[in-house]
Design a protein around this motif. Sequence first.
Motif, PDB file in Angstrom:
ATOM      1  N   GLY A  52       0.815  -1.200   0.000  1.00 32.04           N
ATOM      2  CA  GLY A  52       0.000   0.000   0.000  1.00 32.04           C
ATOM      3  C   GLY A  52       0.850   1.251   0.000  1.00 32.04           C
ATOM      4  N   TYR A  53       0.205   2.393  -0.271  1.00 27.82           N
ATOM      5  CA  TYR A  53       0.904   3.681  -0.324  1.00 27.82           C
ATOM      6  C   TYR A  53      -0.115   4.794  -0.120  1.00 27.82           C
ATOM      7  CZ  TYR A  53       3.414   7.709  -2.252  1.00 27.82           C
ATOM      8  OH  TYR A  53       3.995   8.943  -2.436  1.00 27.82           O
ATOM      9  N   ILE A  54       0.295   5.849   0.599  1.00 29.95           N
ATOM     10  CA  ILE A  54      -0.548   7.021   0.773  1.00 29.95           C
ATOM     11  C   ILE A  54       0.331   8.263   0.745  1.00 29.95           C
ATOM     12  CG2 ILE A  54      -0.435   6.944   3.311  1.00 29.95           C
ATOM     13  CD1 ILE A  54      -3.342   7.994   3.278  1.00 29.95           C
ATOM     14  N   GLY A  87      -3.038   7.444  -3.446  1.00 29.02           N
ATOM     15  CA  GLY A  87      -3.274   6.249  -2.654  1.00 29.02           C
ATOM     16  C   GLY A  87      -3.210   5.001  -3.506  1.00 29.02           C
ATOM     17  N   ASN A 332       4.102  11.014   3.201  1.00 29.94           N
ATOM     18  CA  ASN A 332       3.949   9.853   2.327  1.00 29.94           C
ATOM     19  C   ASN A 332       4.546   8.629   2.997  1.00 29.94           C
ATOM     20  OD1 ASN A 332       6.672   8.969   0.831  1.00 29.94           O
ATOM     21  ND2 ASN A 332       6.735  11.186   1.108  1.00 29.94           N
TER      22      ASN A 332
END
Length: 399
Positions: A52-54, A87, A332
């Motif tokens: 995942g990534y935000i 996201g 991030n």
Amino acid sequence: MRFIRTIFCLLFFAGIALADAIPASALAAGGAVTRDQQLREIRDIMRGGRGGYIDLGFNYLPFRTQTPLESPYGEHEGYAFKHHFAGFGSGEVTKNNHLGFLLWFERSGWDGEDFFFWPMYNDFSIARSVTTWGLTYTQSAMNFTMAGGMQHQNVEYVGDVYPHENDSLLYSWGLVRWGRTSVQANYHKAHWQSVRISMDLESRAIYGGRGRGPLTYLPNIDVTIYNGKGDDDSVRVFWEQNLFAQVLYGEVAFDFPRKEFHSAALKYYPDPSRMVAIEATCLRRNVRHGAKDLLWGGGIELPFVRFAYNSSYDYETFFHAKGTFLVEFQFNLATIDGLLFARGGTRSAPMETLNIERKKNFESKDSKGLDLMGSAKSEPKTIEAKGIRYEKSGSEGGK
């Protein structure tokens, strides 16, 4: 300490007073820059293809004089703005097969008032948003990833000093990665806009590679071909090189066919997770020989805020802003297999690394204890009797 604060304040207000106006042409080209930047960030996240990534952030400029606009009618005080969100999330549907969804969004431009939601929309304002979304598939055992989707450019408002822009332009994009090589393409209808070929040769522990050793000094090479008008196609070659222990990096970019130096950077990350960064940059603003038009700058990035002055990144992605201090509130974070790191990191965050080491040590000690118990159980038990004597009965002795 008071002396340091005084120097910092003097530099800050000097940067405001000496700030150069941003050209209307840079604002007009902001949509293409944003689309390319979002695809570059997606390429970075797809190195792992799962997890995942935000990302959240916005630029803060407290004074109207920091980013004035230069138009044919003179200079106009106002605010350049950039609000961004990204996201990505994926899940394992079957063993080693991951499906995911990603969304990148940015709203940027220039306006007479500082705002979050409702701009002023005066004669010199421009506001647009760029949205990139897509679906992803990763086969982790084969180290293979496919991703693809659409880009939407929506123009909210265009003032009289900018060329006309079509609203809701639709672009398509796709990415294929196998091992350490990836190919990414961007199309508008039947016309290609750019093709990016990347070779991420550097070994990174968060993707199952090594955390130290000669393989960590292999370079990361990025070649992007841009489709210009007529024969005006251009190629940009980007080289990233680990200089020391995956905490000190050198970056350099060249433009072809003009064979011109584009930019360079020296970046220091106190930890390979890249939660904190210190950089010094150099960028050539126009294509010319010599060092007259080189722009020197740098920045400091912390977990929730970034300070920069004449950074090459801001010059390219924030409408050629220079001569002023920029503050970006941002955050991030990426994750793979429970490991946390910032975008582009090579190892996990320090706390995660410490927990994993403790877990490994605990498991090794526990396994040793089990082995000792198992070996003790497997050995045959023997009882030795000492000092006991058996004699024959008396009837047998009478024969």
